[in-house]
Structure formats: C-alpha cells, structure tokens
Design a protein around this motif. Structure first.
Motif, PDB file in Angstrom:
ATOM      1  N   GLU A 266      62.180   0.330  13.916  1.00 52.87           N
ATOM      2  CA  GLU A 266      62.098  -1.086  14.287  1.00 52.87           C
ATOM      3  C   GLU A 266      60.933  -1.347  15.233  1.00 52.87           C
ATOM      4  O   GLU A 266      60.240  -2.372  15.111  1.00 52.87           O
ATOM      5  CB  GLU A 266      63.409  -1.531  14.939  1.00 52.87           C
ATOM      6  N   GLU A 267      60.691  -0.415  16.129  1.00 49.42           N
ATOM      7  CA  GLU A 267      59.578  -0.565  17.069  1.00 49.42           C
ATOM      8  C   GLU A 267      58.249  -0.598  16.327  1.00 49.42           C
ATOM      9  O   GLU A 267      57.362  -1.409  16.639  1.00 49.42           O
ATOM     10  CB  GLU A 267      59.595   0.583  18.080  1.00 49.42           C
ATOM     11  N   VAL A 268      58.107   0.277  15.326  1.00 49.77           N
ATOM     12  CA  VAL A 268      56.862   0.304  14.544  1.00 49.77           C
ATOM     13  C   VAL A 268      56.706  -0.988  13.759  1.00 49.77           C
ATOM     14  O   VAL A 268      55.607  -1.571  13.698  1.00 49.77           O
ATOM     15  CB  VAL A 268      56.841   1.528  13.608  1.00 49.77           C
ATOM     16  N   ARG A 269      57.783  -1.469  13.142  1.00 50.83           N
ATOM     17  CA  ARG A 269      57.706  -2.720  12.366  1.00 50.83           C
ATOM     18  C   ARG A 269      57.345  -3.897  13.267  1.00 50.83           C
ATOM     19  O   ARG A 269      56.534  -4.753  12.896  1.00 50.83           O
ATOM     20  CB  ARG A 269      59.029  -2.962  11.644  1.00 50.83           C
ATOM     21  N   PHE A 270      57.960  -3.948  14.432  1.00 54.17           N
ATOM     22  CA  PHE A 270      57.667  -5.025  15.378  1.00 54.17           C
ATOM     23  C   PHE A 270      56.204  -4.966  15.823  1.00 54.17           C
ATOM     24  O   PHE A 270      55.500  -5.975  15.827  1.00 54.17           O
ATOM     25  CB  PHE A 270      58.597  -4.932  16.592  1.00 54.17           C
ATOM     26  N   THR A 271      55.752  -3.774  16.206  1.00 55.67           N
ATOM     27  CA  THR A 271      54.374  -3.603  16.674  1.00 55.67           C
ATOM     28  C   THR A 271      53.381  -3.958  15.583  1.00 55.67           C
ATOM     29  O   THR A 271      52.370  -4.640  15.826  1.00 55.67           O
ATOM     30  CB  THR A 271      54.145  -2.156  17.144  1.00 55.67           C
ATOM     31  N   SER A 272      53.662  -3.507  14.379  1.00 52.13           N
ATOM     32  CA  SER A 272      52.784  -3.791  13.251  1.00 52.13           C
ATOM     33  C   SER A 272      52.706  -5.295  12.994  1.00 52.13           C
ATOM     34  O   SER A 272      51.613  -5.859  12.814  1.00 52.13           O
ATOM     35  CB  SER A 272      53.306  -3.066  12.004  1.00 52.13           C
ATOM     36  N   GLY A 273      53.861  -5.972  13.002  1.00 49.54           N
ATOM     37  CA  GLY A 273      53.875  -7.420  12.819  1.00 49.54           C
ATOM     38  C   GLY A 273      53.166  -8.152  13.943  1.00 49.54           C
ATOM     39  O   GLY A 273      52.441  -9.126  13.710  1.00 49.54           O
ATOM     40  N   PHE A 274      53.362  -7.688  15.169  1.00 46.51           N
ATOM     41  CA  PHE A 274      52.717  -8.302  16.324  1.00 46.51           C
ATOM     42  C   PHE A 274      51.190  -8.260  16.181  1.00 46.51           C
ATOM     43  O   PHE A 274      50.494  -9.262  16.409  1.00 46.51           O
ATOM     44  CB  PHE A 274      53.144  -7.585  17.605  1.00 46.51           C
ATOM     45  N   LYS A 275      50.671  -7.086  15.787  1.00 51.35           N
ATOM     46  CA  LYS A 275      49.229  -6.936  15.625  1.00 51.35           C
ATOM     47  C   LYS A 275      48.701  -7.829  14.508  1.00 51.35           C
ATOM     48  O   LYS A 275      47.624  -8.429  14.624  1.00 51.35           O
ATOM     49  CB  LYS A 275      48.885  -5.474  15.337  1.00 51.35           C
ATOM     50  N   MET A 276      49.457  -7.956  13.431  1.00 50.33           N
ATOM     51  CA  MET A 276      49.038  -8.832  12.333  1.00 50.33           C
ATOM     52  C   MET A 276      49.070 -10.297  12.774  1.00 50.33           C
ATOM     53  O   MET A 276      48.177 -11.081  12.457  1.00 50.33           O
ATOM     54  CB  MET A 276      49.947  -8.629  11.122  1.00 50.33           C
ATOM     55  N   GLY A 277      50.122 -10.677  13.501  1.00 53.40           N
ATOM     56  CA  GLY A 277      50.262 -12.058  13.960  1.00 53.40           C
ATOM     57  C   GLY A 277      49.149 -12.486  14.882  1.00 53.40           C
ATOM     58  O   GLY A 277      48.692 -13.631  14.834  1.00 53.40           O
ATOM     59  N   GLN A 278      48.693 -11.571  15.724  1.00 47.74           N
ATOM     60  CA  GLN A 278      47.602 -11.882  16.644  1.00 47.74           C
ATOM     61  C   GLN A 278      46.314 -12.242  15.918  1.00 47.74           C
ATOM     62  O   GLN A 278      45.509 -13.028  16.407  1.00 47.74           O
ATOM     63  CB  GLN A 278      47.349 -10.686  17.569  1.00 47.74           C
ATOM     64  N   LYS A 279      46.121 -11.666  14.725  1.00 51.23           N
ATOM     65  CA  LYS A 279      44.880 -11.879  13.969  1.00 51.23           C
ATOM     66  C   LYS A 279      44.965 -13.043  12.994  1.00 51.23           C
ATOM     67  O   LYS A 279      43.944 -13.450  12.437  1.00 51.23           O
ATOM     68  CB  LYS A 279      44.529 -10.604  13.200  1.00 51.23           C
ATOM     69  N   ASP A 280      46.160 -13.564  12.750  1.00 50.58           N
ATOM     70  CA  ASP A 280      46.362 -14.565  11.697  1.00 50.58           C
ATOM     71  C   ASP A 280      45.834 -15.933  12.143  1.00 50.58           C
ATOM     72  O   ASP A 280      46.214 -16.444  13.193  1.00 50.58           O
ATOM     73  CB  ASP A 280      47.852 -14.660  11.354  1.00 50.58           C
ATOM     74  N   THR A 281      44.998 -16.538  11.301  1.00 50.96           N
ATOM     75  CA  THR A 281      44.427 -17.850  11.639  1.00 50.96           C
ATOM     76  C   THR A 281      45.066 -18.991  10.854  1.00 50.96           C
ATOM     77  O   THR A 281      44.771 -20.154  11.109  1.00 50.96           O
ATOM     78  CB  THR A 281      42.911 -17.853  11.370  1.00 50.96           C
ATOM     79  N   ASP A 282      45.934 -18.686   9.886  1.00 54.29           N
ATOM     80  CA  ASP A 282      46.599 -19.745   9.125  1.00 54.29           C
ATOM     81  C   ASP A 282      47.611 -20.473  10.004  1.00 54.29           C
ATOM     82  O   ASP A 282      48.342 -19.851  10.785  1.00 54.29           O
ATOM     83  CB  ASP A 282      47.315 -19.167   7.901  1.00 54.29           C
ATOM     84  N   GLU A 283      47.677 -21.781   9.853  1.00 52.58           N
ATOM     85  CA  GLU A 283      48.644 -22.575  10.609  1.00 52.58           C
ATOM     86  C   GLU A 283      49.998 -22.561   9.913  1.00 52.58           C
ATOM     87  O   GLU A 283      50.086 -22.623   8.688  1.00 52.58           O
ATOM     88  CB  GLU A 283      48.151 -24.020  10.749  1.00 52.58           C
ATOM     89  N   ALA A 284      51.045 -22.470  10.713  1.00 51.41           N
ATOM     90  CA  ALA A 284      52.407 -22.479  10.174  1.00 51.41           C
ATOM     91  C   ALA A 284      53.365 -22.974  11.239  1.00 51.41           C
ATOM     92  O   ALA A 284      53.066 -22.948  12.438  1.00 51.41           O
ATOM     93  CB  ALA A 284      52.804 -21.077   9.710  1.00 51.41           C
ATOM     94  N   ASP A 285      54.541 -23.430  10.794  1.00 53.41           N
ATOM     95  CA  ASP A 285      55.560 -23.933  11.722  1.00 53.41           C
ATOM     96  C   ASP A 285      56.445 -22.816  12.257  1.00 53.41           C
ATOM     97  O   ASP A 285      56.953 -22.905  13.382  1.00 53.41           O
ATOM     98  CB  ASP A 285      56.432 -24.979  11.014  1.00 53.41           C
TER      99      ASP A 285
END
Length: 468
Positions: A253-272
């Motif tokens: 779970e820690e790896v999945r969270f960290t991986s998602g966090f890193k992806m989210g930081q780079k994402d430029t698409d707008e979403a709700d």
C-alpha cells in the motif's frame, strides 16, 4: 499465481495453519490444500476445489481430521496440492508456488528415466509433483532443490514438511516472496505477510533468492546461502500483493500510495476528484489525490458480499461478466464531474472499455485514466498474474501489430515512455477505450516508489528485461 503458509509450533498448529493459509486467498482461486504432521497420526492431507466456494467454507468442516505441531497449506491457481510422498529422503509433504514454462521437456526427461506422473491436474501434469520428482533425484533435500533450480524455466518457491520441521526454499531469482514470521514458541513461513498480524507473528526475515532454510519451533538453520542476483516481480506492488503485505521491507500500500502521489504531482489535467478502481487502484488513487491536491471520491464501489475475483471463472466471457457485475458506479458521485480514475494495469482493455461507457452514461463529463504501471508490452514467462495465453491478448500488442504489421516489431520503442511510438500507441488506446485522457506510470517512477535498485526488480512485462 498462488500462495502458501506453513508453521512449526511447540503446540498444536492447526488454527494458525487454517487462518494463515486462508489469508492467501487473494492470490489463488482454483485449489486449496492443507497437510499436517503429528507423531501420533503421521501425515494428514486434504485438498478441495475452490472454483465455486471459498477456502474457509471448504476446510472448516474437515479441520478435526488435522492434528500436529507442523503444517503447510496452499491456495493455488494451478495444481491440486500438497503432494505427500515416501522416498529415499523420507516421508514429506510439499507445496509450491510455481510457473514452469518447460514442463513438457521435463516431463519427457522424467518419463525416460522410468519415473511416472500420477497427479494429473485437469489432464495436465501437476507442477508440484514434477518438482517433487526432481527433488528426490538428489542425495538430500538441498541437492534435490538445487536440481529444481537448475532444471526449470520460470519460477518456483516451495515449502517441504518433514517429520522434523519445514524446509523453505525461495525461487532462485526471488520472483515470488517467501517470508518468515516469529512469535513465542512458533515460526511461520508465507507468501503474504498479511497472514501475520492477526495470528500475532512479527516479520523475522525475508528469505533471499535461492536460499534454503530448515525451520523448527525453536530455530532457523540456513542450508543454502542466497544468490547475489534477484529479480523480484514488480507486479507484487502494482496488483496482486495484498495492501497489508510487505516484500523486501516495502509495503504494497505504501508503494501504491507513493507511486500515485508522484504521478499526481506531475499531472496537469484539470479534474474535480480522483477515484480508485477497487481494489488495487485505491492506494494509488489516494496518493494521486494528495499529490494533485484534489479530493478522493468513491464514484465506483465494489460489491464484496457475493462477487469473487474477476479471474476466477475459466471462461473469459464469464470473467468479464464477473468483473462488470462486482463494480457498481455511483451516479450521484459521477454526474457533472471531471474524474481521474486510477487502476493497476490495462491488459486486454475490454473490461475498461465497458466501464468507461457506463461512466459517461451515468453523467461523468470527463473520464481520465491513470495506470499504476507502464504499458504491458510482454507476456510474463515467470509468474501467472494474468490469464493471457498469447501476446496478442494484450491491447498494446494488437495495436503494435496494426501499426507495424508485426506484433513483435520495434517493441523497445513502444516500451519507452515519451517516444513517438509510445505516444501514438497511447493515443490509439484512448480512442479505442473512449477515454478523455490516459497516462501510464513511467518505469522510473514505479521503481523509485518500490525503493529497490532497478537491477533487483523484474519489469519484464513492461520493458522485456529479465534474467533466466
């Protein structure tokens, strides 16, 4: 895939064995088996079909037949096991988590030596029996297990229960996990450390690549040192590992969270908001939401009371139906929203295409998909984590064939994040699945989140690199 659990205790071990084995149910669905040893009763064994029932419901009624302070159990996607045998090495029971790709060649070799294979599984050779026959060619267990390591192509980890304890051996390149837990008066050995907390075990050590140990209630003796090279499967953290479980000291779970966090930081698409596709997309989505700074909403919920895992039925059409029926979209949380959905992987894409259509029908304005691993370009020759029988079942390879005229051409270019070929493949997947946008995790981000050197992580399904 599959998972096993074994325990050696100063007292009766049946309760720990029953629940510890059951905690491997998320990685096996076809066969379950238990074996125990006691000085009074000797070896006891039971095997049940789990394709239409759960492990606990099958084994609770027969628990009274088991007795002893040594036990092994397995839940498997392949073979009926444990195998119990009497040989020149003595009497023993064995369970394995294995994928043997050269099984026909080994079968022919054994038959030529006047050996026989009796434990057929659905008309096919039982892998665990074949492993057993390779073991008994050795003068002792260590030499026999070395014979397995040298002969098979694929992967194999195993537990061998003797009258004097359990011998645990991990795949020679570490592809499948084997972890030892300890509590007062007992040791346990398992594929998945989520077996430990409720049974009061603490992680004692991770068995290394090719390492062999002998375990009693009071001691661990190393019979073979671990190899230097290792290639632990990255998909443990992406998909089939249970969130509570840890491998090489890194929690899933820690790896999945960290991986998602890193992806989210780079994402430029707008979403709700962000939503995880249950179950293995949730950890990534929670990290993604935090990294991107937008809320997490449950726009899709898994109906857990009655629906089993999507790959349980042997028929692909039934698997797809189960996959659809167990996930229920929530119109109230979808309507009028631009939503980022996180999932572990895209294999065939058929299930996702159906889900995307429903999400738009339920009022989603935009459906952005974020995938926790890179595109799957290669089938796995080491571990059976999907039901794919051919490379062309992968959506990526079908697209590559359309573009190149040959599904095997220029694979390294399509595997490289950001290359023209990669970008074109992703655009076609977006069109075929009806998505607003699609991003796959990069291999670099995934490996960074896992926290092990790239050379120690098997990423063959993404980039085709591996050791044999």
């Amino acid at each position: 895939m599959g998972g096993f659990f074994g325990t050696v205790s100063r007292t009766d071990c049946v309760t720990d064995l029953f629940y510890g084995t059951d905690y491997n149910s998320h990685i096996g669905t076809r066969r379950g088996g238990l074996a125990t040893y006691s000085k009074e009763k000797g070896f006891s064994r039971s095997i049940h079909n789990l394709e239409s029932a759960y492990f606990r419901s099958k084994f609770e009624p027969v628990l009274s037949k088991f007795d002893g302070n040594i036990g092994i159990g397995v839940i498997s996607d392949t073979d009926a096991q444990p195998i119990v045998i009497n040989s020149h090495l003595g009497r023993f029971a064995i369970v394995s988590v294995a994928k043997i790709t050269n099984i026909a060649e080994l079968e022919e070799e054994l038959l030529a030596k006047n050996m026989h294979l009796a434990e057929l599984s659905s008309g096919n050779t039982n892998q665990t029996e074949l492993i057993t026959l390779l073991i008994i060619q050795g003068k002792d267990f260590v030499e026999g297990i070395e014979n397995v390591y040298n002969k098979i192509k694929g992967s194999c980890s195993m537990l061998i229960m003797t009258e004097n304890g359990i011998i645990a051996a991990r795949d020679k390149l570490d592809r499948t996990p084997v972890v030892i837990g300890k509590k007062e008066g007992a040791y346990a050995i398992t594929s998945e450390t989520n077996s430990f907390p409720n049974l009061d075990y603490e992680i004692d050590r991770y068995i290394g690549p090719g390492e062999i140990v002998h375990i009693t209630a009071d001691s661990i003796e190393q019979l073979r040192k671990p190899n230097e090279q290792m290639q632990i499967c990255s998909f443990l953290w992406v998909y089939y590992g249970f969130p509570i479980s840890s491998y090489e000291g890194r929690n899933a779970e820690e790896v999945r969270f960290t991986s998602g966090f890193k992806m989210g930081q780079k994402d430029t698409d707008e979403a709700d908001c962000v939503c995880g596709i249950p179950d293995s997309g949730i950890g990534q989505a929670l990290g993604y939401a935090e990294g991107k700074g937008i809320p997490y909403h449950r726009a899709i919920v898994k109906y857990t009371p009655t629906w089993p895992r999507s790959f349980t039925p042997a028929n692909q059409n039934m698997r797809s139906l189960v996959a659809k029926m167990k996930l229920i979209p929530n119109r109230a949380m979808l309507e009028g929203k631009k939503i980022i959905f996180c999932d572990d992987s895209i294999v065939r894409g058929t299930q996702l295409k159906d889900n995307v259509k429903i999400l738009f029908e339920y009022g989603a304005l935009e459906v952005h998909m974020r995938i926790g691993c890179p595109p799957l370009i290669y089938s796995c020759p080491f571990i059976g984590f999907t039901a794919s029988k051919s490379d062309l079942e992968l959506i990526t390879r079908r697209i590559i064939k359309e573009l190149e005229g040959d599904e095997n051409r220029n694979l390294e270019k399509y595997a490289q994040t950001g290359s023209p070929e990669y970008d074109k493949m992703v655009r076609i997947i977006v069109e075929q699945l009806g998505l607003t946008s699609l991003q796959f995790n990069s291999l670099e981000t995934l490996v960074e989140a896992i926290g092990l050197p790239k050379c120690k992580v098997c990423t063959h399904c993404s980039d085709g690199t591996s050791y044999f």
